[in-house]
Motif scaffolding. Sequence first.
Motif, PDB file in Angstrom:
ATOM      1  N   VAL A 117      41.578  38.995  41.566  1.00 32.36           N
ATOM      2  CA  VAL A 117      40.299  38.701  40.938  1.00 32.36           C
ATOM      3  C   VAL A 117      39.265  39.676  41.487  1.00 32.36           C
ATOM      4  O   VAL A 117      39.366  40.127  42.626  1.00 32.36           O
ATOM      5  N   VAL A 118      38.300  40.005  40.644  1.00 34.68           N
ATOM      6  CA  VAL A 118      37.224  40.921  41.019  1.00 34.68           C
ATOM      7  C   VAL A 118      35.913  40.187  40.844  1.00 34.68           C
ATOM      8  O   VAL A 118      35.717  39.471  39.868  1.00 34.68           O
ATOM      9  N   GLY A 119      35.017  40.363  41.790  1.00 35.25           N
ATOM     10  CA  GLY A 119      33.707  39.750  41.680  1.00 35.25           C
ATOM     11  C   GLY A 119      32.640  40.648  42.273  1.00 35.25           C
ATOM     12  O   GLY A 119      32.909  41.447  43.171  1.00 35.25           O
ATOM     13  N   TYR A 120      31.445  40.522  41.726  1.00 34.06           N
ATOM     14  CA  TYR A 120      30.299  41.276  42.226  1.00 34.06           C
ATOM     15  C   TYR A 120      29.370  40.347  42.982  1.00 34.06           C
ATOM     16  O   TYR A 120      29.210  39.181  42.627  1.00 34.06           O
ATOM     17  N   ASP A 121      28.730  40.883  44.003  1.00 41.98           N
ATOM     18  CA  ASP A 121      27.637  40.227  44.681  1.00 41.98           C
ATOM     19  C   ASP A 121      26.569  41.292  44.824  1.00 41.98           C
ATOM     20  O   ASP A 121      26.619  42.118  45.738  1.00 41.98           O
ATOM     21  N   GLY A 122      25.647  41.310  43.888  1.00 44.50           N
ATOM     22  CA  GLY A 122      24.654  42.384  43.861  1.00 44.50           C
ATOM     23  C   GLY A 122      25.329  43.713  43.604  1.00 44.50           C
ATOM     24  O   GLY A 122      26.032  43.885  42.617  1.00 44.50           O
ATOM     25  N   ASP A 157      27.633  44.952  45.550  1.00 47.21           N
ATOM     26  CA  ASP A 157      28.940  44.969  46.215  1.00 47.21           C
ATOM     27  C   ASP A 157      30.030  44.410  45.306  1.00 47.21           C
ATOM     28  O   ASP A 157      29.834  43.411  44.626  1.00 47.21           O
ATOM     29  N   LEU A 158      31.186  45.043  45.343  1.00 43.29           N
ATOM     30  CA  LEU A 158      32.354  44.633  44.575  1.00 43.29           C
ATOM     31  C   LEU A 158      33.401  44.096  45.537  1.00 43.29           C
ATOM     32  O   LEU A 158      33.718  44.735  46.541  1.00 43.29           O
ATOM     33  N   TYR A 159      33.921  42.913  45.218  1.00 37.57           N
ATOM     34  CA  TYR A 159      34.942  42.295  46.057  1.00 37.57           C
ATOM     35  C   TYR A 159      36.180  42.020  45.221  1.00 37.57           C
ATOM     36  O   TYR A 159      36.081  41.752  44.029  1.00 37.57           O
ATOM     37  N   THR A 160      37.337  42.060  45.862  1.00 39.69           N
ATOM     38  CA  THR A 160      38.581  41.763  45.176  1.00 39.69           C
ATOM     39  C   THR A 160      39.565  41.128  46.153  1.00 39.69           C
ATOM     40  O   THR A 160      39.446  41.310  47.362  1.00 39.69           O
ATOM     41  N   THR A 161      40.507  40.398  45.586  1.00 40.04           N
ATOM     42  CA  THR A 161      41.551  39.804  46.412  1.00 40.04           C
ATOM     43  C   THR A 161      42.696  40.775  46.651  1.00 40.04           C
ATOM     44  O   THR A 161      43.486  40.588  47.557  1.00 40.04           O
ATOM     45  N   GLU A 162      42.762  41.827  45.820  1.00 38.22           N
ATOM     46  CA  GLU A 162      43.831  42.817  45.958  1.00 38.22           C
ATOM     47  C   GLU A 162      43.384  44.126  45.322  1.00 38.22           C
ATOM     48  O   GLU A 162      42.921  44.147  44.182  1.00 38.22           O
ATOM     49  N   GLN A 163      43.547  45.211  46.039  1.00 37.89           N
ATOM     50  CA  GLN A 163      43.128  46.511  45.521  1.00 37.89           C
ATOM     51  C   GLN A 163      44.251  47.106  44.684  1.00 37.89           C
ATOM     52  O   GLN A 163      45.119  47.801  45.180  1.00 37.89           O
TER      53      GLN A 163
END
Length: 157
Positions: free
Chosen positions: A132-137, A139-145
């Motif tokens: 899953v991919v998510g943004y926080d402002g 910043d981009l976060y993911t559970t797996e690249q």
Amino acid sequence: LAYDNLQTLLRDKKPAIRAIATDVDGTLLSGQYLHPTTQEAILKAIDQAYKTNDEEPKRKIEHFFPATGKSRRGAELSLGPIIGPLLYQCPGVFIQGLYCVDKQGNVVFEKKLSNEAILAAEELVAEFGISVVGYDGDDLYTTEQTEVVISLSEIYG
């Protein structure tokens, strides 16, 4: 409307334009290309909107800002080394309106997922073995690249 009528209509409306809000993909950019004429128009609009010299006559354009599905960083990278960095002196609407900043970069609106929604997403990730991919402002976060995640990061920031 005929082309001549449209040109007249636009010319008559031009003095009343005070703000320019624009999408990035498919509007400012054609593919990944920023046309030199478009770049020149953006530079002119930003210059008019954010002059700091109080002795200058009343500005025609008071605001220029992107309104895009991209993150601010994604818009910056997409618009290249001349226009991209200038976005940090402009207000902006990013990530489909979920992250909005004023011209000083202060967050004026932000909509984040609830903790319950985040937990539900994490459960789906674990259950189905997906990322899953998510943004926080910005910043981009993911559970797996994965390759898809890297591609999303390169396109949208």
